[in-house]
Design an enzyme around this catalytic site. Sequence first.
Site, PDB file in Angstrom:
ATOM      1  N   CYS A  47       0.831  -1.199   0.000  1.00 28.74           N
ATOM      2  CA  CYS A  47       0.000   0.000   0.000  1.00 28.74           C
ATOM      3  C   CYS A  47       0.869   1.254   0.000  1.00 28.74           C
ATOM      4  CB  CYS A  47      -0.940   0.042   1.185  1.00 28.74           C
ATOM      5  SG  CYS A  47      -2.052  -1.357   1.343  1.00 28.74           S
TER       6      CYS A  47
ATOM      7  N   LYS B 188       6.689  -4.711  -2.560  1.00 27.81           N
ATOM      8  CA  LYS B 188       8.117  -4.468  -2.353  1.00 27.81           C
ATOM      9  C   LYS B 188       8.447  -4.380  -0.873  1.00 27.81           C
ATOM     10  CE  LYS B 188      12.342  -3.392  -3.615  1.00 27.81           C
ATOM     11  NZ  LYS B 188      13.214  -4.413  -4.208  1.00 27.81           N
TER      12      LYS B 188
END
Length: 604
Positions: A2, A599
């Site tokens: 997010c 990531k």
Amino acid sequence: MCGIVGVVGNTNATDILIQGLEKLEYRGYDSAGIFVVGDNKSQLVKSVGRIAELQAKVGDSVSGTTGIGHTRWATHGKPTEGNAHPHTSGSGRFVLVHNGVIENYLQIKETYLTKHNLKGETDTEIAIHLVEHFVEEDNLSVLEAFKKALHIIEGSYAFALIDSQDADTIYVAKNKSPLLIGLGNGYNMVCSDAMAMIRETSEYMEIHDKELVIVKKDSVEVQDYDGNVIERGSYTAELDLSDIGKGTYPFYMLKEIDEQPTVMRKLISTYANESGDMNVDSDIIKSVQEADRLYILAAGTSYHAGFAAKTMIEKLTDTPVELGVSSEWGYNMPLLSKKPMFILLSQSGETADSRQVLVKANEMGIPSLTITNVPGSTLSREATYTMLIHAGPEIAVASTKAYTAQVATLAFLAKAVGEANGKAEAKDFDLVHELSIVAQSIEATLSEKDVISEKVEQLLISTRNAFYIGRGNDYYVTMEAALKLKEISYIQTEGFAAGELKHGTISLIEDNTPVIALISADSTIAAHTRGNIQEVVSRGANALIIVEEGLEREGDDIIVNKVHPFLSAISMVIPTQLIAYYASLQRGLDVDKPRNLAKAVTVE
């Protein structure tokens, strides 16, 4: 996982939000949205899929001076427009974006919100309805209602809240999730990551856990949840637009693979002086010397980097090293030695599982060292010491240069401590020279991209399964190689010690099963690995052999220039990174943004 971006006081809010969200794409997401307010009007736009789809929906119709945007990676609720952020309160007055997980959202719903019409499936919706509840039922100001809600909410969160009746303010709060303030001239910003604000500002302000920030175009005020004002300075981030662009590369991953020789040389200039002496903080060296055991805690690629450096650290320092998966140690801390020291590896410095371990270490009074790529990150702030890996921004989800930089940074630490301990092997280990050779080895491998691409097409284009095998340090590299291949090509891949073949895994070998073998150890170990290769080939496997110079035989596929054994995990991993890249590319997949992955894993 997010991403949040917000801006107040700029006539260009919509463009800034879209550009910021594009910079946050690498964090992983499945939906996105923006809310913009100004000139007595507001607009909310959300979409499932890529930022480009959101941008198409926004068009030229959305404008305003203040806004918040969000990329969502689903945790509570499916990836739908209804569950995408920003979320609105029942009346539509309040708008909120949130990263994290609200652990007591069901309790809040049952205690305070039984009369509220909740439309979605997310925990975030609970938070915005709770704020409105306190404004309407308790007649509180927006600020006081937000504070009251923050006292009740439990879990990890980064919030950015807008009152649509006040286009001049964004209310921000965080706990265990990353969030920064960006300081501009006549405007201010809020974001999960400095990279999303690099076009607008280079001056930033940290937000610590359980702090609330009132962001206006000309002012930023930090408070604790009881309203006490906190003085906080700013800092300048060393980021450049060229660092976060692809340039002429088709994918970030290929660019970042190619940057690894430069990263090796950057580390030499950082952690060694012109005479070749180590330039490592003396306090860090002393703390490692005082430890009777080092515990390396990490997740994913960083965990594999720890394994790759384990033997080197032990031989150079005479200190035992134990590896741990952060997500396990956060809740199941094993029996520790009498004088432990924790080393936490994290590219982002925001890994939630590693932070959970660090919180426990701090509570127990255990000294800690964070090795990270991001200065000012949560782990770097909360650990006793920090060493930076100086890899530059890593955008592709699949980590490449951070892995090799972590191993190299640990090498500088190990040599510095070993020399301080008077270890002859450490003094004789000319790390500056040897790492320069590694950089040259990487460059030589990178020059063979066409050969590697052809080998991959022959071996992996249609397979569903693959195996990596190796011994010693090569075994540790196989774990990282397998992770790379599976995460971006979706080929089910396992990396394991070659000597374990006969203990079970060989039963999976059948006609045309791809087996990639790594050979970089001495000739005796190499001979054993070649014996294992023959075992799988005789059962129908297609073998691809990656071998270090001096150990090659006729028919071997990829020859890697010889480097010092302590650093072979760096040189040997390069061809496996390219194998993963080409396997993904040839399958027509998005190399930089594999499905379901983020990531930075900022929630547990």
